[in-house]
Structure formats: C-alpha cells, structure tokens
Write a protein that holds these residues in place. Structure first.
Motif, PDB file in Angstrom:
ATOM      1  N   LEU A   1     -13.300  41.271 -14.092  1.00  0.00           N
ATOM      2  CA  LEU A   1     -14.621  41.686 -14.566  1.00  0.00           C
ATOM      3  C   LEU A   1     -14.508  42.018 -16.057  1.00  0.00           C
ATOM      4  N   CYS A   2     -14.727  41.014 -16.904  1.00  0.00           N
ATOM      5  CA  CYS A   2     -14.538  41.224 -18.343  1.00  0.00           C
ATOM      6  C   CYS A   2     -15.165  40.062 -19.123  1.00  0.00           C
ATOM      7  N   HIS A   3     -15.824  40.398 -20.239  1.00  0.00           N
ATOM      8  CA  HIS A   3     -16.381  39.352 -21.107  1.00  0.00           C
ATOM      9  C   HIS A   3     -15.279  38.473 -21.700  1.00  0.00           C
ATOM     10  N   PHE A   4     -14.096  39.042 -21.865  1.00  0.00           N
ATOM     11  CA  PHE A   4     -13.004  38.314 -22.517  1.00  0.00           C
ATOM     12  C   PHE A   4     -11.831  38.085 -21.561  1.00  0.00           C
ATOM     13  N   ALA A   5     -12.154  37.937 -20.274  1.00  0.00           N
ATOM     14  CA  ALA A   5     -11.115  37.812 -19.250  1.00  0.00           C
ATOM     15  C   ALA A   5     -10.172  36.639 -19.529  1.00  0.00           C
ATOM     16  N   GLU A   6     -10.710  35.482 -19.907  1.00  0.00           N
ATOM     17  CA  GLU A   6      -9.865  34.303 -20.131  1.00  0.00           C
ATOM     18  C   GLU A   6      -8.936  34.514 -21.324  1.00  0.00           C
ATOM     19  N   GLU A   7      -9.451  35.187 -22.352  1.00  0.00           N
ATOM     20  CA  GLU A   7      -8.612  35.471 -23.533  1.00  0.00           C
ATOM     21  C   GLU A   7      -7.493  36.461 -23.185  1.00  0.00           C
ATOM     22  N   VAL A   8      -7.848  37.524 -22.432  1.00  0.00           N
ATOM     23  CA  VAL A   8      -6.845  38.517 -22.029  1.00  0.00           C
ATOM     24  C   VAL A   8      -5.781  37.862 -21.146  1.00  0.00           C
ATOM     25  N   TYR A   9      -6.221  37.003 -20.238  1.00  0.00           N
ATOM     26  CA  TYR A   9      -5.307  36.291 -19.330  1.00  0.00           C
ATOM     27  C   TYR A   9      -4.357  35.390 -20.113  1.00  0.00           C
ATOM     28  N   ALA A  10      -4.899  34.661 -21.094  1.00  0.00           N
ATOM     29  CA  ALA A  10      -4.073  33.763 -21.919  1.00  0.00           C
ATOM     30  C   ALA A  10      -3.047  34.567 -22.718  1.00  0.00           C
ATOM     31  N   THR A  11      -3.471  35.728 -23.236  1.00  0.00           N
ATOM     32  CA  THR A  11      -2.536  36.591 -23.966  1.00  0.00           C
ATOM     33  C   THR A  11      -1.412  37.075 -23.051  1.00  0.00           C
ATOM     34  N   SER A  12      -1.759  37.442 -21.827  1.00  0.00           N
ATOM     35  CA  SER A  12      -0.753  37.887 -20.856  1.00  0.00           C
ATOM     36  C   SER A  12       0.239  36.768 -20.543  1.00  0.00           C
TER      37      SER A  12
ATOM     38  N   GLU B   1     -24.022  44.414 -22.590  1.00  0.00           N
ATOM     39  CA  GLU B   1     -24.221  43.576 -21.408  1.00  0.00           C
ATOM     40  C   GLU B   1     -23.112  43.823 -20.382  1.00  0.00           C
ATOM     41  N   PHE B   2     -23.513  43.927 -19.107  1.00  0.00           N
ATOM     42  CA  PHE B   2     -22.524  44.088 -18.047  1.00  0.00           C
ATOM     43  C   PHE B   2     -21.693  42.809 -17.937  1.00  0.00           C
ATOM     44  N   PRO B   3     -20.367  42.926 -17.804  1.00  0.00           N
ATOM     45  CA  PRO B   3     -19.512  41.730 -17.842  1.00  0.00           C
ATOM     46  C   PRO B   3     -19.604  40.882 -16.578  1.00  0.00           C
ATOM     47  N   PRO B   4     -19.298  39.590 -16.682  1.00  0.00           N
ATOM     48  CA  PRO B   4     -19.257  38.714 -15.506  1.00  0.00           C
ATOM     49  C   PRO B   4     -17.924  38.849 -14.780  1.00  0.00           C
ATOM     50  N   PHE B   5     -17.904  38.458 -13.506  1.00  0.00           N
ATOM     51  CA  PHE B   5     -16.679  38.453 -12.708  1.00  0.00           C
ATOM     52  C   PHE B   5     -16.102  37.042 -12.822  1.00  0.00           C
ATOM     53  N   VAL B   6     -15.093  36.887 -13.662  1.00  0.00           N
ATOM     54  CA  VAL B   6     -14.581  35.570 -14.055  1.00  0.00           C
ATOM     55  C   VAL B   6     -13.446  35.133 -13.133  1.00  0.00           C
ATOM     56  N   ALA B   7     -13.500  33.896 -12.652  1.00  0.00           N
ATOM     57  CA  ALA B   7     -12.418  33.326 -11.850  1.00  0.00           C
ATOM     58  C   ALA B   7     -11.381  32.729 -12.788  1.00  0.00           C
ATOM     59  N   LEU B   8     -10.206  33.363 -12.865  1.00  0.00           N
ATOM     60  CA  LEU B   8      -9.115  32.871 -13.721  1.00  0.00           C
ATOM     61  C   LEU B   8      -8.290  31.828 -12.990  1.00  0.00           C
ATOM     62  N   THR B   9      -8.079  32.053 -11.689  1.00  0.00           N
ATOM     63  CA  THR B   9      -7.493  31.079 -10.763  1.00  0.00           C
ATOM     64  C   THR B   9      -8.263  31.271  -9.453  1.00  0.00           C
TER      65      THR B   9
END
Length: 349
Positions: free
Chosen positions: A320-331, A306-314
């Motif tokens: 553009l990532c299925h796991f954007a919030e997880e990657v952001y939290a890790t960062s 599936e093509f990933p969604p464009f996620v608003a982190l702030t």
C-alpha cells in the motif's frame, strides 16, 4: 463443510470500529488475507495497528458496545463466522479455533486451579468425564514442558512463573486439537530464553498436529523463521503482505523497511538502534492521504493528499504505497549489494 481451495481462513474487507467520545475509531478498516491449511501467518506492526482487534474479530470477541464488526466476511472452513448464531460460534471457539492471549496472568482465572481451567474445555467441547479431563490436563501440561506435571496441575496461576503461565495458556489452547491457533504476542514480557522456548514449542506442536497458526507480534525478528506469509499492519490497514522470505529480502513499503531497520543487527558496526520517527496516528482522526506520510522519509505531496493504491509487486507480494514499485526496486538493488546478508542475520534459512 470443508473448504475446497485449501484455505482454512479467508478474511474479506473486514471492518471493526469502536464508538468513543472522540468519534469512530476505525481499528480495522477493510483488510483482506488468506490462510492455507497447515501454514503459519505472521501479523506484525506497532502497537495500535489493529493486529489484536483483527483476531478478536475472527473469534467474535469484540466487546459490543463500544466495538462493532461493521462489515466483511470471515470464512472459516467454508462458513462465514459473522453469519453464525452465537451458540454455533461458541462451539467453534476453543475447540476448532483457539487463542493464546497476550497476558497469561490476566487471561487465567487467579481463583481457579490450573487443573479446573484445563478441565472445563475438554468437558465442554469433547464431552470428557472429570477423570478423563483431569488426566488430559496432566498430559497437556507435560506436553508443553511443565516439569512434574501431575504434582503441579492443582496449583494456582500465581504459583507459576510468567513462562510457565504462558505454557499453561498454550496447553489450554491446544487441549481440543484446534484447526487454527491464534497466538497474540505470546512472548511479551518474557526473557529472551523463555521467548525462544515458547516459539520453538509453538513451532514443534504445529508440525506434530498440522494446526494452522496466526502469530501476532510487533517484532519482525520473532516471525522470521516461523511463518510462511507475513502481513504488515498500520493504522488498521494492511500496508504490505508477502511470503516471509520475499518480504524480508525485498520489502516494498517504507513502513516495512522501517520495521526491518528496527531489528537489532548483531553484525552492525554502529551501536545505535534505529527507530521510526514520530508516533502512529490517531485512528479516530486520520489525516488525508497515506496514514504513514508524516513519518515517512519517502513521502511527497501526493502522499499527504491521496490515499495510496494497493500495488501488486508480484502475484504474492502487495504494498500500500504510491511509490511501492520504486521502493521494491531499491530493495532488490540493496539485496544484490549485500549478497543476502539480511536473510542470514534473521535466520531464514
């Protein structure tokens, strides 16, 4: 016509395709971004990600055929450049929007003296006489740091070094005091000392003139201390966009994290340089799902399907990532653990 919201440039759903024997190459495929007056935007990504095609589209220099801007809007100071007649675009290009091209040797005419190439611009766009244009050419060469400009103005491009030719390109781009300057990898093939001088020159000229700047590069380290916002492109898409400090401190996309790891760290105890595994995809035959999935350490089955969604982190940070919030939290956790060391290394202060 003047923009009322402070934006000098708004790009909306821009798509630029090239027709080839292998099919339709979606070099730029539905990107959006905004540039405010007086700010600098960095566009980064590996070769073939669509950076240069994006900016050639802005000034309508896409060769047709094989290329074509198939849809979108490019709103410059309230006007959609894609709807303007060719003659109106020519009045904007070079005067209100200027571009420093990637290779100064191929961008400068080898058969014409530097003075002639600089004079053409001001005679055309500003109505200068030959004498006025000649004096202005000397003034511009002097401004960009060409030593003994009056003696060198009638030289040919081959008589200048690579760094000096790049300075000539900057002088040409700034001759008409443009409102928007597009710098397409302005430090490519230059040694690090000249790179630093060119970047500092663009930065100081921007501060003096108030020109808005788009800086295109494949090197995140180059844009660290020069930009207000950064767009990370991959396979013709915007994979992440954020304010510069935010993106360096807490990236929310695995591709951005890979690019950041590729920046040499002088404080690292390990000698080996990191590189993202694999190669960018063929944009004429993109796989289903996320274009980065085959190279991504975090990829799962959903990424390949599936093509990933464009996620608003702030409000100013999207990924553009299925796991954007997880990657952001890790960062965010990594930033806390290192106490802001990334910012210190990349001189973001």
């Amino acid at each position: 016509m003047s923009s009322r919201n402070g934006n000098i440039l708004e790009v909306r759903d821009l798509r630029t395709y090239f027709q080839t024997e292998d099919g339709s190459v979606k070099a730029v495929d539905g990107i959006d971004f905004v540039l405010k007056r007086g700010e600098t935007l960095g566009i980064v990504g590996e070769s073939g990600s669509g950076k240069s095609v994006t900016n050639l589209s802005i000034i309508r220099l896409i060769p047709d055929p094989p290329g074509k801007i198939v849809s979108g809007e490019i709103i410059f100071d309230g006007q959609d450049i894609l709807l303007l007649p060719t003659e109106e675009v020519r009045k904007i290009r070079g005067k209100r929007i200027a571009m420093i091209f990637q290779d100064p040797m191929t961008s400068l005419n080898p058969f014409m003296r530097i003075s002639k190439q600089l004079m053409e611009l001001t005679e055309l766009h500003l109505g200068y006489t030959k004498d006025q244009a000649y004096e202005h050419a000397i003034k511009m060469l002097d401004m960009v740091g060409i030593p003994d400009a009056r003696a060198r103005v009638d030289s040919y491009p081959h008589e200048f070094s690579g760094g000096m030719r790049q300075r000539v390109m900057i002088a040409m781009a700034l001759s008409c005091q443009p409102e928007l300057l597009i710098a397409d990898e302005p430090t490519t093939a230059l040694d690090v000392t000249i790179q630093a001088q060119i970047l500092e020159l663009i930065k100081s000229l921007k501060q003096e003139t108030g020109t808005s700047v788009i800086l295109i590069t494949h090197d995140l380290g180059v844009v660290a201390g020069m930009t207000d916002h950064i767009i990370v492109m991959y396979a013709g898409k915007v994979f992440e966009q954020a304010r510069t400090r935010e993106l360096f401190a807490t990236p929310g996309n695995p591709y951005t994290k890979g690019l950041l790891r590729s920046v040499p760290d002088p404080t690292s105890e390990h000698g080996a340089l990191y590189q993202i595994p694999g190669l960018p995809p063929d944009v004429a035959h993109l796989p289903p799902g996320c274009p980065f999935a085959a190279r991504c350490e975090r990829a799962e089955d959903i990424c390949r399907k599936e093509f990933p969604p464009f996620v608003a982190l702030t409000p100013d940070h999207h990924s553009l990532c299925h796991f954007a919030e997880e990657v952001y939290a890790t960062s965010q956790r990594e930033l806390s653990a290192r106490g802001g060391r990334q910012e210190q290394v990349l001189d973001l202060e």
